[in-house]
Design a protein around this motif. Sequence first.
Motif, PDB file in Angstrom:
ATOM      1  N   LYS A 254      -8.240   2.098   2.272  1.00  7.43           N
ATOM      2  CA  LYS A 254      -7.177   3.151   1.699  1.00  7.43           C
ATOM      3  C   LYS A 254      -6.504   2.691   0.660  1.00  7.43           C
ATOM      4  O   LYS A 254      -6.007   3.537  -0.251  1.00  7.43           O
TER       5      LYS A 254
ATOM      6  N   TYR B 213       0.813  -1.208   0.130  1.00  8.69           N
ATOM      7  CA  TYR B 213       0.023   0.090  -0.006  1.00  8.69           C
ATOM      8  C   TYR B 213       0.792   1.091   0.013  1.00  8.69           C
ATOM      9  O   TYR B 213       0.461   2.116  -0.730  1.00  8.69           O
TER      10      TYR B 213
ATOM     11  N   VAL C  97      -5.647   4.929  -3.954  1.00 11.15           N
ATOM     12  CA  VAL C  97      -4.368   5.181  -4.636  1.00 11.15           C
ATOM     13  C   VAL C  97      -4.274   4.190  -6.014  1.00 11.15           C
ATOM     14  O   VAL C  97      -3.387   4.327  -6.559  1.00 11.15           O
TER      15      VAL C  97
ATOM     16  N   GLU D 239       0.852   4.012  -2.943  1.00 12.97           N
ATOM     17  CA  GLU D 239       0.467   5.318  -2.503  1.00 12.97           C
ATOM     18  C   GLU D 239       1.735   6.382  -2.983  1.00 12.97           C
ATOM     19  O   GLU D 239       1.407   7.385  -3.741  1.00 12.97           O
TER      20      GLU D 239
END
Length: 455
Positions: free
Chosen positions: A262, A201, A266, A205
């Motif tokens: 989350k 992640y 992205v 990002e």
Amino acid sequence: MTTPTTTRTKIAGKVTRRSALKLAAASAALPLVHIRSGRAAGKVSVAFWDHWVPTGNAVMQKQVAAWAAKNQVEAQVDFITSVGSKNILTIAAERQARTGHDIQAFPTWEVLNNAEMLEPVDDVMKRLTSKYGQVNQVCEYLAKVKGNWLAVPTSSGTQYKGPCGRISLLKEKAGLDIVAMYPPKEGHASASDAWNWEAHYKAAEACSKAGMPFAVGLGQTPDSVDTAGALFKAFGAELVDKDGNVTVKSDKVRAVLEYGQKFVKVLPDDAVSYDDASNNRALISGKSALIWNPPSAWAVAKRDAPQVAADCWTFPAPSGPEGRFEPFLPFFWGVWSFSKNKSAAKDLIEYLMQREPVEQRCTEVSGYDIPPFNSMLDFKVWQDVEPPKGTVYNYPLRPFHKATAHIAALPAPPEIAVQIYNRGTMPTMLAKLKSGQSIDQVIGWASDELEGFAR
């Protein structure tokens, strides 16, 4: 990534009895790869998958011709494209007509879908596994029905679908040295210990902010399903358990969706509409730092964007709370129960799955094909192909990767799992998060969907 079909069989639209019979008649007239008159062995016909790498078809033809000459068999070979699901339509048509090829190439779920029409191949599997070792749980899950092997796992078309990243971009934008994490040599590298879904992640990002997002799809085609399936499994998030109970309302499913909330932010804005060519295009065009795919995109980049290909590295999936799971899509070769030459069909399959022919084919397609036997993972092709040299060394799962082959929806009963897979339930759950739905809303939708599958 597509390639034109070489078959002369014409299939279009809904399969009817009339079209099935036409297909059967057409397949009987297909050109022969090799003809040799034979007294005992007779004739055998094969429908192979039309390989993405064109040389994959040529080497297969040569191998069948060599076997046919040695055994004095008249062999007919046809290559059926998966573009437009024509290979699956062919399977359906031959099943309905109860005539066609002796041997069929079955993609992932199609052995289970045609189980009652397949000849057991336990004898072939016993000899192969005695010689080369056992195959993984995914192969057994998909092709062993009520204790009987109904098809033989093949290398042709079988693939892992882990990450393929741009070496320079991941190092510069995200601080990930993927070559140090997974060098092209035997043995565990400590740098890989931190490669988990949280690191995935954070890297996504960083690359998104740099305008080079991870091209991970949230569509309903296999690439999106396979990536989402690896993510869910890494969190231990089962939608349906092995007994067929819907288990989507669990803490582990909630945990993976909390991560997903989350992560989806992205991903590219059009991720929800991705098909299986979208991630390939993103990598080859130089617009993405990472995709999940077999080496097909890299292979095309060698031809169309060599500077991109020279900066690519394939490596295993990140780990999660429950472990590291790699998307795995096997192909199988099966013999129809209505085959007129079952003995020759089984003999040909067994010959083609010997180490020497498997390695020859694997080398010809630059390591794209994954043998079902771990004892064959020492082929030199993965070490030698370039650019850069070693780029696909970590494409096959190796013991030091500490990873497990996985197919999305396992361990649900196959008749339920195939619906979860084909409907893209897992990536759709993530897509709903990207659209702004809450975790409770997503779980509620999935619960209704899964209850319908389980009825």
